[in-house]
Enzyme design. Structure first.
Site, PDB file in Angstrom:
ATOM      1  N   TYR A  53      -7.549  43.201  77.685  1.00 51.53           N
ATOM      2  CA  TYR A  53      -8.052  42.844  76.352  1.00 51.53           C
ATOM      3  C   TYR A  53      -9.239  43.726  75.981  1.00 51.53           C
ATOM      4  O   TYR A  53      -9.380  44.136  74.825  1.00 51.53           O
ATOM      5  CB  TYR A  53      -8.449  41.372  76.325  1.00 51.53           C
ATOM      6  CG  TYR A  53      -7.265  40.432  76.344  1.00 51.53           C
ATOM      7  CD1 TYR A  53      -6.835  39.804  75.184  1.00 51.53           C
ATOM      8  CD2 TYR A  53      -6.562  40.175  77.524  1.00 51.53           C
ATOM      9  CE1 TYR A  53      -5.742  38.945  75.196  1.00 51.53           C
ATOM     10  CE2 TYR A  53      -5.478  39.326  77.540  1.00 51.53           C
ATOM     11  CZ  TYR A  53      -5.064  38.720  76.376  1.00 51.53           C
ATOM     12  OH  TYR A  53      -3.970  37.886  76.390  1.00 51.53           O
ATOM     13  N   ASP A  56       4.455  38.838  74.026  1.00 51.95           N
ATOM     14  CA  ASP A  56       3.017  38.877  74.257  1.00 51.95           C
ATOM     15  C   ASP A  56       2.592  40.350  74.367  1.00 51.95           C
ATOM     16  O   ASP A  56       3.006  41.170  73.555  1.00 51.95           O
ATOM     17  CB  ASP A  56       2.658  38.057  75.517  1.00 51.95           C
ATOM     18  CG  ASP A  56       1.163  37.765  75.618  1.00 51.95           C
ATOM     19  OD1 ASP A  56       0.709  36.763  75.056  1.00 51.95           O
ATOM     20  OD2 ASP A  56       0.455  38.559  76.254  1.00 51.95           O
ATOM     21  N   HIS A  70       6.263  30.490  73.540  1.00 57.31           N
ATOM     22  CA  HIS A  70       5.764  31.833  73.807  1.00 57.31           C
ATOM     23  C   HIS A  70       6.379  32.464  75.051  1.00 57.31           C
ATOM     24  O   HIS A  70       6.593  33.671  75.095  1.00 57.31           O
ATOM     25  CB  HIS A  70       4.248  31.751  73.962  1.00 57.31           C
ATOM     26  CG  HIS A  70       3.550  33.059  73.892  1.00 57.31           C
ATOM     27  ND1 HIS A  70       3.476  33.794  72.730  1.00 57.31           N
ATOM     28  CD2 HIS A  70       2.902  33.787  74.842  1.00 57.31           C
ATOM     29  CE1 HIS A  70       2.793  34.908  72.966  1.00 57.31           C
ATOM     30  NE2 HIS A  70       2.432  34.919  74.233  1.00 57.31           N
TER      31      HIS A  70
END
Length: 393
Positions: free
Chosen positions: A318, A189, A371
């Site tokens: 982000y 990630d 993930h």
């Protein structure tokens, strides 16, 4: 920001005040639930019946003190780097003082969002002490597992600019403070992007990197596209098909993280839903996240966000990525790179495309897991990390 000496490394032990746990209980009891969806299952988000049952378990059965004690089994520390407090686990291998050919290799492991150091609890023992877990002593690692600034126990960041490049620079400084001049790095990630950047900012120290996330996009060059197999295109098509619906969280966190933070910081059920949805969509699960990860481990991960009020600062990662000051690197890194592709990850990379942009020397296609690889399939994760780094000791 800490008042300690700027480069001090100080011991850390989790001890959440009981008042914080009592406040959580009150908030869970007072949850104001929305009306239900008009589409079945998880189509419009987390189903109310599932979330109500999970929240009730959190309120009545889950024991934070048990998991706090489990985290405290591992040596933890805090230091201040570039104005931010950085929490990290530092577990030295029993093989650290062994003969040179069997000496533990330092390994820095980085999580992503919505993960935390909790992802790696089941691989610490096998990686640091393989002798006690049926492995070879020569495969031992010293582990450094930090919490990204703005996430969990590193606490909220207080200034702007904490993008991938700045975090990688902080990691290079952390390893320097710990006395490691030669080490490997691993990540998934956001951790994969930070690991790639760390290799670029500290090429003389990072001997190799191992990734369980790597994005490859459809090529613009028709000649390259023509070389791709049907399986390659199936992977790319799956990524492109899922992106519009699956990327909503990233668009919100990349544009309006502060607005989102009010809801997630005030409502534990809101924070729970925001994270648990990703564990359903991104893991090797069929019906509920617990198909892939244990309920208690999932809730412990959520607790690190809730107790530290880092929903907003982790979301800002982000925003920072979307507003990074510098241009993205375009040169092909020279660092030897290993990639572990877990079968249920939605963004499975294409090797032909990865090899254009990275120095790939190891590639594994693993039959299970998604993930959150170390949390879902700790044995497969451990075996692949061991295998890859053997040539760099």
């Amino acid at each position: 920001m800490s008042e300690h000496a700027p480069t001090a490394i100080r011991p850390f032990r989790l001890d959440i005040p009981q008042a914080a746990l009592d406040d959580l209980a009150v908030r869970l009891d007072a949850t104001r639930w929305p009306d239900g969806p008009t589409a079945p299952g998880w189509t419009q988000g987390v189903p109310p019946a599932y979330l109500k049952e999970l929240a009730a378990y959190w309120r009545t059965t889950y024991d934070w003190r048990e998991h706090e004690a489990h985290l405290n089994r591992f040596p933890q520390f805090m230091t201040t780097i570039d104005g931010a407090d950085v929490h990290f686990l530092h577990i030295r291998s029993p093989e650290a003082e062994a003969e040179a050919e069997a000496r533990a290799l330092p390994l820095l492991i980085t999580h992503g969002w919505p993960g935390s150091v909790v992802e790696f609890l089941d691989v610490i023992g096998p990686l640091t002490d393989p002798r006690s877990f049926g492995g070879a002593p020569a495969d031992a690692f010293d582990l450094v597992i930090p919490s990204i600034p703005g996430y969990g126990l590193s606490g909220p960041t207080t200034d702007a600019g904490w993008d991938v490049h700045r975090v990688a620079g902080a990691w290079a400084e952390l390893m320097r403070r710990l006395g490691y001049q030669r080490y490997g790095a691993q990540g998934g990630d956001w951790g994969h992007a930070i690991t790639l950047e760390l290799a670029a900012v500290a090429p003389g120290q990072v001997v190799a990197i191992h990734l369980n996330t790597l994005l490859t996009l459809p090529p613009d060059d028709p000649a390259v596209a023509a070389e791709l197999t049907a399986d390659d295109w199936a992977r790319l098509d799956r990524l492109l098909a899922s992106e519009p619906e699956m990327s909503g969280y990233a668009k919100i966190q990349g544009t309006r993280p502060q607005t989102l933070a009010y809801a997630l910081t005030d409502s534990p059920v809101g924070q729970l839903a925001w994270i648990v949805e990703k564990f359903k969509e991104w893991t090797d699960s069929t019906h509920v996240p617990e198909d892939a990860v244990s309920r208690d481990r999932l809730l412990t991960n959520v607790m690190l966000y809730w107790l530290t009020a880092t929903a907003g600062s982790s979301a800002r990662h982000y925003w920072e990525a979307a507003h990074a000051a510098g241009a993205a690197r375009t040169e092909r890194p020279a660092t030897p790179t290993g990639v572990a592709v877990f079968a249920a990850d939605a963004a499975r990379p294409v090797r032909r495309l990865a090899e254009r942009d990275h120095h790939i020397v190891h590639w594994s296609e693993l039959p299970r897991g998604g993930h959150f690889a170390a949390m879902e399939q700790p044995d497969l994760f451990t075996a692949d990390v061991r295998t890859f780094f053997r040539r760099f000791r």
